[in-house]
Design a protein around this motif. Structure first.
Motif, short mmCIF file in Angstrom:
data_model
loop_
_atom_site.label_atom_id
_atom_site.label_comp_id
_atom_site.label_asym_id
_atom_site.label_seq_id
_atom_site.Cartn_x
_atom_site.Cartn_y
_atom_site.Cartn_z
N ARG A 206 6.26 -4.52 -16.28
CA ARG A 206 6.43 -3.41 -15.35
C ARG A 206 7.93 -3.17 -15.09
NH1 ARG A 206 1.93 -5.00 -10.70
NH2 ARG A 206 0.08 -4.20 -11.78
N PRO A 207 8.58 -2.38 -15.94
CA PRO A 207 9.98 -2.08 -15.70
C PRO A 207 10.14 -1.05 -14.59
CG PRO A 207 9.22 -0.94 -17.67
CD PRO A 207 8.06 -1.77 -17.17
N SER A 208 11.29 -1.09 -13.92
CA SER A 208 11.60 -0.02 -12.97
C SER A 208 11.97 1.23 -13.77
CB SER A 208 12.72 -0.46 -12.02
OG SER A 208 13.85 -0.93 -12.73
N LEU A 209 12.49 2.26 -13.11
CA LEU A 209 12.73 3.54 -13.78
C LEU A 209 13.59 3.34 -15.02
CD1 LEU A 209 12.23 6.61 -13.52
CD2 LEU A 209 14.44 6.74 -12.34
N LEU A 210 13.05 3.75 -16.18
CA LEU A 210 13.71 3.51 -17.45
C LEU A 210 14.86 4.48 -17.67
CD1 LEU A 210 10.52 2.89 -19.60
CD2 LEU A 210 12.28 1.18 -19.06
N MET A 211 15.99 3.93 -18.11
CA MET A 211 17.18 4.73 -18.39
C MET A 211 17.68 4.40 -19.79
SD MET A 211 17.47 6.27 -15.46
CE MET A 211 19.12 6.98 -15.45
N GLY A 212 18.52 5.27 -20.35
CA GLY A 212 19.11 5.02 -21.65
C GLY A 212 18.09 5.15 -22.77
N ASP A 213 18.53 4.80 -23.99
CA ASP A 213 17.64 4.89 -25.13
C ASP A 213 17.42 3.50 -25.73
OD1 ASP A 213 19.94 4.31 -26.54
OD2 ASP A 213 20.21 6.34 -27.31
N GLN A 214 17.04 3.48 -27.00
CA GLN A 214 16.69 2.23 -27.66
C GLN A 214 17.89 1.46 -28.21
OE1 GLN A 214 15.82 5.26 -28.75
NE2 GLN A 214 16.86 5.49 -30.72
N SER A 215 19.09 2.03 -28.14
CA SER A 215 20.25 1.42 -28.78
C SER A 215 20.55 0.05 -28.19
CB SER A 215 21.48 2.32 -28.62
OG SER A 215 22.62 1.69 -29.16
N HIS A 240 17.59 -0.50 -18.22
CA HIS A 240 17.85 0.10 -19.53
C HIS A 240 16.73 -0.25 -20.51
CE1 HIS A 240 19.94 1.37 -23.18
NE2 HIS A 240 20.91 1.87 -22.43
N ARG A 241 16.30 0.75 -21.26
CA ARG A 241 15.21 0.54 -22.22
C ARG A 241 15.54 -0.57 -23.22
NH1 ARG A 241 14.95 6.00 -21.01
NH2 ARG A 241 12.82 6.84 -20.72
N ALA A 242 16.77 -0.59 -23.71
CA ALA A 242 17.15 -1.61 -24.69
C ALA A 242 17.06 -3.02 -24.11
CB ALA A 242 18.56 -1.34 -25.22
#
Length: 269
Positions: A206-215, A240-242
């Motif tokens: 359960r992540p909090s609000l996802l930011m950024g991309d997969q990098s 961060h998603r990564a």
């Protein structure tokens, strides 16, 4: 560490968290399969992350299809022996980051929906159905059931509030429709894990609000994340998603995940 003779099955691998996890998996020399509607898109994303074509050819098998295609799901879950026995072995782990695309709608109560409002539950149902068909066709495979890790969200707990006060309207009102789907996904995973279930174990992220991309080069690093469980959640605003993808690799894929089975893990910065 996962045995080199097994593989990790990825669903939703073009999504940020899952793609980052796949990159770390391939960089570690592990073998993987992935289901993708557009395999070239996944390959291009991996190239952009520094994964060479030689690594893809040697360690990754991509099956073309979507989460409604039971046959393609079964292919992604299995590793067919090239020998004469026709033996089938299952993935040791499943990583699922299936999700929909947010869409605005003319509604004060539900201003945000997703293109497929039941995509997470549908994906989980179909993975379960595919496994059940595999177990029925080859009962020996049920002796080595895979675990599953799914990416859910904060804001769906019935135990303890895990969303900062300033975000509660966003999560509990604006995002109510996609969160309903996440809750159903969690229910399906929980009810189909353990004795008689499709999975030998499950981890819910359960992540909090996802930011950024997969990098993977843009993240702050998985060790900097604050980690909680449902009864003692780590409450924060964004992640961060990564970093989420790397945490899943380090704490689940790399270790086998047994120490995390049955947990609902909150991740935040």
């Amino acid at each position: 560490m996962t045995s080199p003779t097994t593989h990790i099955a990825f669903f939703g691998a073009t999504g940020g968290c899952t793609n980052a996890c796949l990159v770390h998996t391939l960089n570690a020399g592990l073998h993987a399969t992935a289901l993708a509607r557009t395999p070239t898109k996944l390959v291009d994303m991996l190239h952009a992350q520094g994964i060479t074509q030689d690594v893809i050819d040697a360690q990754l098998t991509i099956f073309k299809g979507d989460i409604s295609d039971i046959h393609a799901i079964k292919d992604t879950l299995t590793n067919h022996d090239a020998g004469t026995t026709g033996a089938v072995t299952l993935a040791s782990q499943i990583i699922s980051g299936i999700g929909g695309t947010p869409q605005m709608q003319m509604s004060l109560r539900r201003p945000v929906t997703i293109d497929n409002p039941e995509i997470c539950a549908t994906a989980t149902t179909n993975i379960i159905k595919a496994l059940q068909e595999i177990y029925k066709a080859q009962p020996s495979t049920a002796l080595h059931k895979p675990s599953i890790t799914v990416i859910s969200t904060t804001g769906v707990s019935d135990v303890k509030e895990d969303v900062p006060f300033a975000f509660r309207i966003l999560y509990h009102v604006v995002l109510a429709d996609p969160h309903k789907d996440k809750k159903e996904m969690e229910r399906l995973v929980t009810e189909n894990t353990g004795n008689g279930g499709a999975f030998r174990g499950a981890v819910i992220i359960r992540p909090s609000l996802l930011m950024g991309d997969q990098s993977v080069k843009e993240g702050q690093g998985w060790e900097k994340l604050r980690v909680g469980r449902e009864d003692e959640p780590a409450v924060g605003y964004t992640v961060h998603r990564a970093d989420v993808g790397q945490w899943i690799f380090e704490q689940v894929v790399k270790t086998g995940g047994e120490a995390r089975f049955g947990q609902r893990i909150t991740l935040t910065n």
